[in-house]
Design a protein around this motif. Structure first.
Motif, PDB file in Angstrom:
ATOM      1  N   HIS A 142       0.841  -1.195   0.000  1.00  0.00           N
ATOM      2  CA  HIS A 142       0.000   0.000   0.000  1.00  0.00           C
ATOM      3  C   HIS A 142       0.879   1.250   0.000  1.00  0.00           C
ATOM      4  CE1 HIS A 142      -2.520  -3.239   1.526  1.00  0.00           C
ATOM      5  NE2 HIS A 142      -3.535  -2.567   1.020  1.00  0.00           N
ATOM      6  N   SER A 143       1.915   1.223  -0.806  1.00  0.00           N
ATOM      7  CA  SER A 143       2.869   2.333  -0.819  1.00  0.00           C
ATOM      8  C   SER A 143       2.322   3.585  -1.506  1.00  0.00           C
ATOM      9  CB  SER A 143       4.182   1.897  -1.476  1.00  0.00           C
ATOM     10  OG  SER A 143       3.949   1.531  -2.821  1.00  0.00           O
ATOM     11  N   ASN A 144       1.352   3.424  -2.384  1.00  0.00           N
ATOM     12  CA  ASN A 144       0.782   4.562  -3.095  1.00  0.00           C
ATOM     13  C   ASN A 144      -0.255   5.261  -2.210  1.00  0.00           C
ATOM     14  OD1 ASN A 144      -1.367   5.852  -4.895  1.00  0.00           O
ATOM     15  ND2 ASN A 144       0.297   5.476  -6.335  1.00  0.00           N
ATOM     16  N   ARG A 145      -0.082   6.554  -2.037  1.00  0.00           N
ATOM     17  CA  ARG A 145      -0.960   7.342  -1.172  1.00  0.00           C
ATOM     18  C   ARG A 145      -2.424   7.287  -1.625  1.00  0.00           C
ATOM     19  NH1 ARG A 145       1.009  13.086   0.604  1.00  0.00           N
ATOM     20  NH2 ARG A 145       2.212  11.692   1.890  1.00  0.00           N
ATOM     21  N   PHE A 146      -2.653   7.300  -2.946  1.00  0.00           N
ATOM     22  CA  PHE A 146      -4.030   7.272  -3.440  1.00  0.00           C
ATOM     23  C   PHE A 146      -4.681   5.920  -3.156  1.00  0.00           C
ATOM     24  CE2 PHE A 146      -7.322   7.107  -6.844  1.00  0.00           C
ATOM     25  CZ  PHE A 146      -8.112   8.132  -6.339  1.00  0.00           C
ATOM     26  N   ASN A 147      -3.900   4.855  -3.225  1.00  0.00           N
ATOM     27  CA  ASN A 147      -4.429   3.535  -2.867  1.00  0.00           C
ATOM     28  C   ASN A 147      -4.844   3.522  -1.391  1.00  0.00           C
ATOM     29  OD1 ASN A 147      -5.104   0.764  -2.950  1.00  0.00           O
ATOM     30  ND2 ASN A 147      -3.026   0.171  -2.464  1.00  0.00           N
ATOM     31  N   ARG A 148      -4.007   4.091  -0.544  1.00  0.00           N
ATOM     32  CA  ARG A 148      -4.357   4.159   0.884  1.00  0.00           C
ATOM     33  C   ARG A 148      -5.606   5.003   1.089  1.00  0.00           C
ATOM     34  NH1 ARG A 148       1.286   4.901   1.286  1.00  0.00           N
ATOM     35  NH2 ARG A 148       1.009   7.083   1.904  1.00  0.00           N
ATOM     36  N   PHE A 149      -5.752   6.078   0.310  1.00  0.00           N
ATOM     37  CA  PHE A 149      -6.949   6.915   0.386  1.00  0.00           C
ATOM     38  C   PHE A 149      -8.191   6.106   0.004  1.00  0.00           C
ATOM     39  CE2 PHE A 149      -9.994   9.572  -1.963  1.00  0.00           C
ATOM     40  CZ  PHE A 149     -10.440  10.383  -0.928  1.00  0.00           C
ATOM     41  N   LEU A 150      -8.092   5.332  -1.079  1.00  0.00           N
ATOM     42  CA  LEU A 150      -9.227   4.496  -1.494  1.00  0.00           C
ATOM     43  C   LEU A 150      -9.583   3.481  -0.411  1.00  0.00           C
ATOM     44  CD1 LEU A 150      -8.372   3.904  -5.260  1.00  0.00           C
ATOM     45  CD2 LEU A 150     -10.270   5.258  -4.339  1.00  0.00           C
ATOM     46  N   HIS A 151      -8.575   2.897   0.215  1.00  0.00           N
ATOM     47  CA  HIS A 151      -8.824   1.970   1.322  1.00  0.00           C
ATOM     48  C   HIS A 151      -9.544   2.693   2.467  1.00  0.00           C
ATOM     49  CE1 HIS A 151      -6.236  -0.895  -0.649  1.00  0.00           C
ATOM     50  NE2 HIS A 151      -6.389  -1.765   0.342  1.00  0.00           N
ATOM     51  N   PHE A 152      -9.093   3.894   2.775  1.00  0.00           N
ATOM     52  CA  PHE A 152      -9.704   4.666   3.859  1.00  0.00           C
ATOM     53  C   PHE A 152     -11.172   4.959   3.552  1.00  0.00           C
ATOM     54  CE2 PHE A 152     -10.816   8.547   6.109  1.00  0.00           C
ATOM     55  CZ  PHE A 152     -10.435   8.229   7.402  1.00  0.00           C
ATOM     56  N   VAL A 153     -11.450   5.364   2.329  1.00  0.00           N
ATOM     57  CA  VAL A 153     -12.830   5.643   1.932  1.00  0.00           C
ATOM     58  C   VAL A 153     -13.675   4.370   2.048  1.00  0.00           C
ATOM     59  CG1 VAL A 153     -14.330   6.267  -0.014  1.00  0.00           C
ATOM     60  CG2 VAL A 153     -12.270   7.604   0.454  1.00  0.00           C
ATOM     61  N   GLY A 154     -13.183   3.278   1.486  1.00  0.00           N
ATOM     62  CA  GLY A 154     -13.923   2.017   1.536  1.00  0.00           C
ATOM     63  C   GLY A 154     -14.166   1.540   2.953  1.00  0.00           C
ATOM     64  N   THR A 155     -13.168   1.651   3.799  1.00  0.00           N
ATOM     65  CA  THR A 155     -13.310   1.217   5.190  1.00  0.00           C
ATOM     66  C   THR A 155     -14.264   2.142   5.948  1.00  0.00           C
ATOM     67  OG1 THR A 155     -11.098   0.266   5.143  1.00  0.00           O
ATOM     68  CG2 THR A 155     -12.050   0.647   7.317  1.00  0.00           C
ATOM     69  N   SER A 156     -14.222   3.429   5.646  1.00  0.00           N
ATOM     70  CA  SER A 156     -15.155   4.374   6.282  1.00  0.00           C
ATOM     71  C   SER A 156     -16.594   4.046   5.912  1.00  0.00           C
ATOM     72  CB  SER A 156     -14.832   5.811   5.862  1.00  0.00           C
ATOM     73  OG  SER A 156     -13.550   6.182   6.298  1.00  0.00           O
ATOM     74  N   ILE A 157     -16.831   3.775   4.642  1.00  0.00           N
ATOM     75  CA  ILE A 157     -18.177   3.410   4.200  1.00  0.00           C
ATOM     76  C   ILE A 157     -18.588   2.074   4.833  1.00  0.00           C
ATOM     77  CG2 ILE A 157     -19.591   2.786   2.199  1.00  0.00           C
ATOM     78  CD1 ILE A 157     -17.858   4.801   0.578  1.00  0.00           C
ATOM     79  N   ALA A 158     -17.656   1.135   4.893  1.00  0.00           N
ATOM     80  CA  ALA A 158     -17.944  -0.156   5.533  1.00  0.00           C
ATOM     81  C   ALA A 158     -18.329   0.045   6.996  1.00  0.00           C
ATOM     82  CB  ALA A 158     -16.738  -1.083   5.413  1.00  0.00           C
ATOM     83  N   LEU A 159     -17.614   0.927   7.679  1.00  0.00           N
ATOM     84  CA  LEU A 159     -17.933   1.210   9.080  1.00  0.00           C
ATOM     85  C   LEU A 159     -19.340   1.792   9.207  1.00  0.00           C
ATOM     86  CD1 LEU A 159     -17.010   1.247  12.010  1.00  0.00           C
ATOM     87  CD2 LEU A 159     -15.933   3.462  11.572  1.00  0.00           C
ATOM     88  N   ALA A 160     -19.717   2.657   8.288  1.00  0.00           N
ATOM     89  CA  ALA A 160     -21.079   3.219   8.303  1.00  0.00           C
ATOM     90  C   ALA A 160     -22.120   2.112   8.115  1.00  0.00           C
ATOM     91  CB  ALA A 160     -21.222   4.285   7.217  1.00  0.00           C
ATOM     92  N   TRP A 161     -21.839   1.171   7.218  1.00  0.00           N
ATOM     93  CA  TRP A 161     -22.750   0.037   7.019  1.00  0.00           C
ATOM     94  C   TRP A 161     -22.844  -0.828   8.274  1.00  0.00           C
ATOM     95  CZ3 TRP A 161     -26.394  -0.477   3.644  1.00  0.00           C
ATOM     96  CH2 TRP A 161     -26.276   0.046   2.362  1.00  0.00           C
ATOM     97  N   ILE A 162     -21.706  -1.073   8.912  1.00  0.00           N
ATOM     98  CA  ILE A 162     -21.696  -1.889  10.132  1.00  0.00           C
ATOM     99  C   ILE A 162     -22.515  -1.219  11.232  1.00  0.00           C
ATOM    100  CG2 ILE A 162     -20.216  -2.761  12.002  1.00  0.00           C
ATOM    101  CD1 ILE A 162     -18.018  -3.119   9.769  1.00  0.00           C
ATOM    102  N   LEU A 163     -22.298   0.081  11.411  1.00  0.00           N
ATOM    103  CA  LEU A 163     -23.057   0.811  12.432  1.00  0.00           C
ATOM    104  C   LEU A 163     -24.549   0.822  12.095  1.00  0.00           C
ATOM    105  CD1 LEU A 163     -20.610   3.771  13.130  1.00  0.00           C
ATOM    106  CD2 LEU A 163     -21.029   1.744  14.554  1.00  0.00           C
ATOM    107  N   SER A 164     -24.874   0.984  10.819  1.00  0.00           N
ATOM    108  CA  SER A 164     -26.275   0.954  10.391  1.00  0.00           C
ATOM    109  C   SER A 164     -26.896  -0.412  10.659  1.00  0.00           C
ATOM    110  CB  SER A 164     -26.393   1.288   8.895  1.00  0.00           C
ATOM    111  OG  SER A 164     -26.000   2.610   8.663  1.00  0.00           O
ATOM    112  N   SER A 165     -26.123  -1.448  10.456  1.00  0.00           N
ATOM    113  CA  SER A 165     -26.594  -2.802  10.717  1.00  0.00           C
ATOM    114  C   SER A 165     -26.981  -2.965  12.184  1.00  0.00           C
ATOM    115  CB  SER A 165     -25.514  -3.817  10.336  1.00  0.00           C
ATOM    116  OG  SER A 165     -25.897  -5.111  10.661  1.00  0.00           O
ATOM    117  N   ILE A 166     -26.183  -2.373  13.050  1.00  0.00           N
ATOM    118  CA  ILE A 166     -26.449  -2.450  14.488  1.00  0.00           C
ATOM    119  C   ILE A 166     -27.658  -1.584  14.863  1.00  0.00           C
ATOM    120  CG2 ILE A 166     -25.522  -1.866  16.777  1.00  0.00           C
ATOM    121  CD1 ILE A 166     -22.703  -2.582  15.553  1.00  0.00           C
TER     122      ILE A 166
END
Length: 111
Positions: free
Chosen positions: A21-45
């Motif tokens: 994950h050396s590319n900063r933009f790749n890390r940004f995409l991971h951050f966005v995806g994980t943030s959205i995933a966290l929103a889904w998890i919280l919504s599930s609860i």
């Protein structure tokens, strides 16, 4: 013919994960995806709807795989180390939001 390195522990895997994950933009995409995933998890609860967890999986992996296939141009570690990769993604997310990721990248030799 070279042998593939096997990572037995999360500690051994973590520096490899960061180098993948050396590319900063790749890390940004991971951050966005994980943030959205966290929103889904919280919504599930909140809404007591387990189906929302599918949204979490889809969004998390969609953004991550776009980052690997089109930005880093490497194979996602998920295919070989699914559990270690999953845990490391959340670890990278935590280090990002706490401002500690730069230190971890430096220790792993990522510039």
């Amino acid at each position: 013919m070279s042998e593939e390195i096997k990572y037995n522990t999360l500690g051994e895997f973590w520096p490899f994960y960061l180098r993948e994950h050396s590319n900063r933009f790749n890390r940004f995409l991971h951050f966005v995806g994980t943030s959205i995933a966290l929103a889904w998890i919280l919504s599930s609860i909140v809404f007591l709807n387990a189906w929302y967890l599918l949204g979490a999986l889809f969004s998390g992996y969609l953004f991550a795989w776009i980052g690997h296939f089109f930005v880093e141009k490497n194979r996602p570690a998920t295919f070989t180390y699914p559990v270690k990769s999953f845990v490391s993604d959340w670890r990278m997310f935590f280090y990002t939001i706490t401002g500690q990721l730069g230190k971890e990248l430096q220790k792993a030799g990522v510039k």
